[in-house]
Design a protein around this motif. Structure first.
Motif, PDB file in Angstrom:
ATOM      1  N   LYS A 102       0.818  -1.208   0.000  1.00 49.08           N
ATOM      2  CA  LYS A 102       0.000   0.000   0.000  1.00 49.08           C
ATOM      3  C   LYS A 102       0.858   1.267   0.000  1.00 49.08           C
ATOM      4  CE  LYS A 102      -3.861  -2.240   0.102  1.00 49.08           C
ATOM      5  NZ  LYS A 102      -4.804  -2.205  -1.055  1.00 49.08           N
ATOM      6  N   GLY A 103       2.143   1.111  -0.297  1.00 44.65           N
ATOM      7  CA  GLY A 103       3.005   2.272  -0.436  1.00 44.65           C
ATOM      8  C   GLY A 103       3.641   2.790   0.832  1.00 44.65           C
ATOM      9  N   TYR A 104       3.626   1.978   1.900  1.00 41.81           N
ATOM     10  CA  TYR A 104       4.207   2.400   3.171  1.00 41.81           C
ATOM     11  C   TYR A 104       5.729   2.203   3.175  1.00 41.81           C
ATOM     12  CZ  TYR A 104      -0.170   2.963   5.779  1.00 41.81           C
ATOM     13  OH  TYR A 104      -1.385   3.402   6.242  1.00 41.81           O
ATOM     14  N   THR A 105       6.413   3.125   3.854  1.00 42.45           N
ATOM     15  CA  THR A 105       7.812   2.955   4.219  1.00 42.45           C
ATOM     16  C   THR A 105       7.849   2.485   5.668  1.00 42.45           C
ATOM     17  OG1 THR A 105       8.509   4.720   2.722  1.00 42.45           O
ATOM     18  CG2 THR A 105      10.052   4.076   4.466  1.00 42.45           C
ATOM     19  N   SER A 106       8.608   1.426   5.959  1.00 44.21           N
ATOM     20  CA  SER A 106       8.587   0.836   7.298  1.00 44.21           C
ATOM     21  C   SER A 106       9.961   0.879   7.944  1.00 44.21           C
ATOM     22  CB  SER A 106       8.113  -0.626   7.237  1.00 44.21           C
ATOM     23  OG  SER A 106       6.768  -0.700   6.800  1.00 44.21           O
ATOM     24  N   GLY A 107       9.981   1.212   9.226  1.00 42.23           N
ATOM     25  CA  GLY A 107      11.217   1.241   9.988  1.00 42.23           C
ATOM     26  C   GLY A 107      11.092   0.505  11.300  1.00 42.23           C
ATOM     27  N   LEU A 108      12.168  -0.139  11.701  1.00 43.46           N
ATOM     28  CA  LEU A 108      12.261  -0.785  13.012  1.00 43.46           C
ATOM     29  C   LEU A 108      13.408  -0.154  13.770  1.00 43.46           C
ATOM     30  CD1 LEU A 108      11.856  -2.985  15.197  1.00 43.46           C
ATOM     31  CD2 LEU A 108      13.270  -4.498  13.803  1.00 43.46           C
ATOM     32  N   GLY A 126      10.557  -6.993   4.950  1.00 47.84           N
ATOM     33  CA  GLY A 126       9.665  -5.869   4.724  1.00 47.84           C
ATOM     34  C   GLY A 126      10.079  -4.529   5.283  1.00 47.84           C
ATOM     35  N   PHE A 127      11.022  -4.501   6.222  1.00 51.37           N
ATOM     36  CA  PHE A 127      11.444  -3.222   6.786  1.00 51.37           C
ATOM     37  C   PHE A 127      12.448  -2.534   5.861  1.00 51.37           C
ATOM     38  CE2 PHE A 127       9.875  -5.237  10.680  1.00 51.37           C
ATOM     39  CZ  PHE A 127       9.158  -4.188  11.235  1.00 51.37           C
ATOM     40  N   ASP A 128      12.262  -1.238   5.666  1.00 52.40           N
ATOM     41  CA  ASP A 128      13.172  -0.449   4.832  1.00 52.40           C
ATOM     42  C   ASP A 128      14.337   0.114   5.628  1.00 52.40           C
ATOM     43  OD1 ASP A 128      11.498  -0.400   2.298  1.00 52.40           O
ATOM     44  OD2 ASP A 128      10.076   0.434   3.762  1.00 52.40           O
ATOM     45  N   PHE A 129      14.151   0.254   6.932  1.00 56.70           N
ATOM     46  CA  PHE A 129      15.179   0.834   7.803  1.00 56.70           C
ATOM     47  C   PHE A 129      15.207   0.063   9.103  1.00 56.70           C
ATOM     48  CE2 PHE A 129      16.048   3.620  11.447  1.00 56.70           C
ATOM     49  CZ  PHE A 129      17.339   4.016  11.154  1.00 56.70           C
ATOM     50  N   TRP A 130      16.423  -0.126   9.638  1.00 56.79           N
ATOM     51  CA  TRP A 130      16.571  -0.771  10.945  1.00 56.79           C
ATOM     52  C   TRP A 130      17.777  -0.216  11.658  1.00 56.79           C
ATOM     53  CZ3 TRP A 130      19.300  -5.998  12.009  1.00 56.79           C
ATOM     54  CH2 TRP A 130      19.154  -6.347  13.354  1.00 56.79           C
ATOM     55  N   PHE A 131      17.563   0.208  12.884  1.00 59.22           N
ATOM     56  CA  PHE A 131      18.657   0.496  13.804  1.00 59.22           C
ATOM     57  C   PHE A 131      18.345  -0.209  15.105  1.00 59.22           C
ATOM     58  CE2 PHE A 131      20.403   3.205  17.306  1.00 59.22           C
ATOM     59  CZ  PHE A 131      21.734   2.841  17.122  1.00 59.22           C
ATOM     60  N   GLY A 132      19.179  -1.178  15.465  1.00 57.46           N
ATOM     61  CA  GLY A 132      18.914  -1.923  16.680  1.00 57.46           C
ATOM     62  C   GLY A 132      19.666  -3.230  16.697  1.00 57.46           C
ATOM     63  N   ALA A 184      14.228   7.030  16.074  1.00 58.48           N
ATOM     64  CA  ALA A 184      12.807   7.038  15.718  1.00 58.48           C
ATOM     65  C   ALA A 184      12.384   8.405  15.197  1.00 58.48           C
ATOM     66  CB  ALA A 184      11.968   6.653  16.937  1.00 58.48           C
ATOM     67  N   VAL A 185      12.821   9.455  15.865  1.00 61.01           N
ATOM     68  CA  VAL A 185      12.479  10.814  15.439  1.00 61.01           C
ATOM     69  C   VAL A 185      13.095  11.118  14.081  1.00 61.01           C
ATOM     70  CG1 VAL A 185      12.815  13.261  15.967  1.00 61.01           C
ATOM     71  CG2 VAL A 185      12.134  11.669  17.780  1.00 61.01           C
ATOM     72  N   ASP A 186      14.327  10.687  13.890  1.00 63.94           N
ATOM     73  CA  ASP A 186      14.994  10.918  12.608  1.00 63.94           C
ATOM     74  C   ASP A 186      14.247  10.201  11.479  1.00 63.94           C
ATOM     75  OD1 ASP A 186      17.348  11.946  11.104  1.00 63.94           O
ATOM     76  OD2 ASP A 186      17.753   9.824  10.794  1.00 63.94           O
ATOM     77  N   PHE A 187      13.789   8.997  11.734  1.00 65.29           N
ATOM     78  CA  PHE A 187      13.027   8.257  10.727  1.00 65.29           C
ATOM     79  C   PHE A 187      11.735   8.998  10.382  1.00 65.29           C
ATOM     80  CE2 PHE A 187       9.622   5.190   9.810  1.00 65.29           C
ATOM     81  CZ  PHE A 187      10.125   4.578   8.680  1.00 65.29           C
ATOM     82  N   PHE A 197       3.732   5.770   6.458  1.00 66.93           N
ATOM     83  CA  PHE A 197       4.861   5.049   7.051  1.00 66.93           C
ATOM     84  C   PHE A 197       4.415   4.245   8.256  1.00 66.93           C
ATOM     85  CE2 PHE A 197       4.714   9.097   9.256  1.00 66.93           C
ATOM     86  CZ  PHE A 197       4.944   8.779  10.580  1.00 66.93           C
ATOM     87  N   PHE A 198       5.215   3.226   8.554  1.00 67.75           N
ATOM     88  CA  PHE A 198       5.013   2.378   9.724  1.00 67.75           C
ATOM     89  C   PHE A 198       6.323   2.340  10.499  1.00 67.75           C
ATOM     90  CE2 PHE A 198       5.566  -2.159  11.264  1.00 67.75           C
ATOM     91  CZ  PHE A 198       4.809  -2.002  12.418  1.00 67.75           C
ATOM     92  N   LEU A 199       6.252   2.634  11.783  1.00 67.27           N
ATOM     93  CA  LEU A 199       7.427   2.583  12.646  1.00 67.27           C
ATOM     94  C   LEU A 199       7.156   1.643  13.808  1.00 67.27           C
ATOM     95  CD1 LEU A 199      10.172   3.558  13.814  1.00 67.27           C
ATOM     96  CD2 LEU A 199       8.910   5.433  14.895  1.00 67.27           C
ATOM     97  N   LEU A 200       8.011   0.649  13.962  1.00 65.50           N
ATOM     98  CA  LEU A 200       7.990  -0.214  15.142  1.00 65.50           C
ATOM     99  C   LEU A 200       9.144   0.228  16.033  1.00 65.50           C
ATOM    100  CD1 LEU A 200       7.014  -2.629  16.801  1.00 65.50           C
ATOM    101  CD2 LEU A 200       8.448  -4.098  15.378  1.00 65.50           C
TER     102      LEU A 200
END
Length: 271
Positions: A102-108, A126-132, A184-187, A197-200
């Motif tokens: 559905k066009g979401y950008t996802s970050g963990l 599925g996650f486009d970004f990860w820091f952890g 998280a804020v930077d994302f 967007f989706f942020l976990l």
């Protein structure tokens, strides 16, 4: 984190103003239950929408410890990156994979805990970004057989807990929650204007060994654990402020939950 740790649920010290405000302005789901009492199966269920027995991560719940089934590979051990070789199956469809359609950008940001080898890491699912980290901040370990647990930025290891990301177990001090909040804020700042967007956000600060940054050291009436909860609450407030600054707070769904519930293991640190 336990149900009774929040002011909105009756904790008398009222040390969680941001989460309490969320409760006042939103909806408290008081009859929601986690899928399992340990991290991996509960997170797998959260991200797949399927019961542990169906998604391959499940527990026999013996004395609070667990035996996991990873891709039909049974190992009687606690799930740590050093001795588990399995992870989330490619057959499972995770929430960020659905949202990508559905066009979401996802970050963990924070803990993953669904497999530490490359084929199981978040950006493969599925996650486009990860820091952890693939796991919690256990340790410190000092031998080559059981090294300290790695921290990743996307697909690259950028250091290890204790070695490169300092955690003072003796005093319960670390800035990891602050780093996770900043990430998280930077994302949010980078993606909010570009589409959905989706942020976990999954910090592990209330998991033993408990820590908080120096700003929150010694300020809670509940000791180290309380310090960690207070900084976690502050992180929630900072993230909510970032949504407001980006002008997306009115059309963003924010859910706060603990993956397991009150962890008696924190008593091991004299808390």
């Amino acid at each position: 984190m336990g149900w009774g740790d929040l002011g909105c649920n009756g904790e008398p010290n009222r040390e969680t103003p941001n989460l309490d405000q969320m409760a006042r302005e939103g909806l408290i789901v008081s009859s929601m239950y986690t899928a399992a009492p340990l991290c991996s199966p509960s997170r797998a269920s959260l991200l797949t929408g399927r019961l542990p027995i169906r998604n391959g991560f499940y527990s026999n719940n013996t004395a609070g410890r667990n035996v996991f089934l990873f891709l039909l590979l049974c190992l009687s051990a606690a799930y740590t990156p050093q001795n588990i070789v399995g992870g989330i199956s490619d057959d499972e469809v995770l929430l960020p994979e659905l949202l990508k359609e559905k066009g979401y950008t996802s970050g963990l940001v924070g803990k993953w805990h669904l497999g530490h080898q490359s084929q199981y890491l978040p950006r493969k699912h599925g996650f486009d970004f990860w820091f952890g980290s693939p796991n919690c901040h256990f340790g410190p370990y000092v031998d080559l057989v059981t090294p300290n647990i790695p921290v990743f930025l996307n697909d690259n290891m950028v250091g290890r807990y204790y070695d490169d990301f300092h955690i003072d177990r003796q005093h319960g001090i670390s800035n990891m929650t602050q780093l996770y909040t900043d990430a998280a804020v930077d994302f949010i700042n980078k993606v909010a204007s570009k589409g959905p967007f989706f942020l976990l956000w999954a910090p592990d600060a209330t998991h033993a060994p408990t820590y908080a940054s120096e700003k929150y050291y010694g300020i809670s009436r509940r000791g180290r654990y309380g310090n960690a909860v207070m900084e976690l609450d502050a992180g929630v407030g900072t993230i909510l402020d970032a949504l407001k600054k980006q002008g997306v707070d009115k059309n963003t769904l924010v859910v706060f939950t603990s993956d397991n519930g009150a962890a008696l293991v924190s008593k091991q640190d004299g808390e």
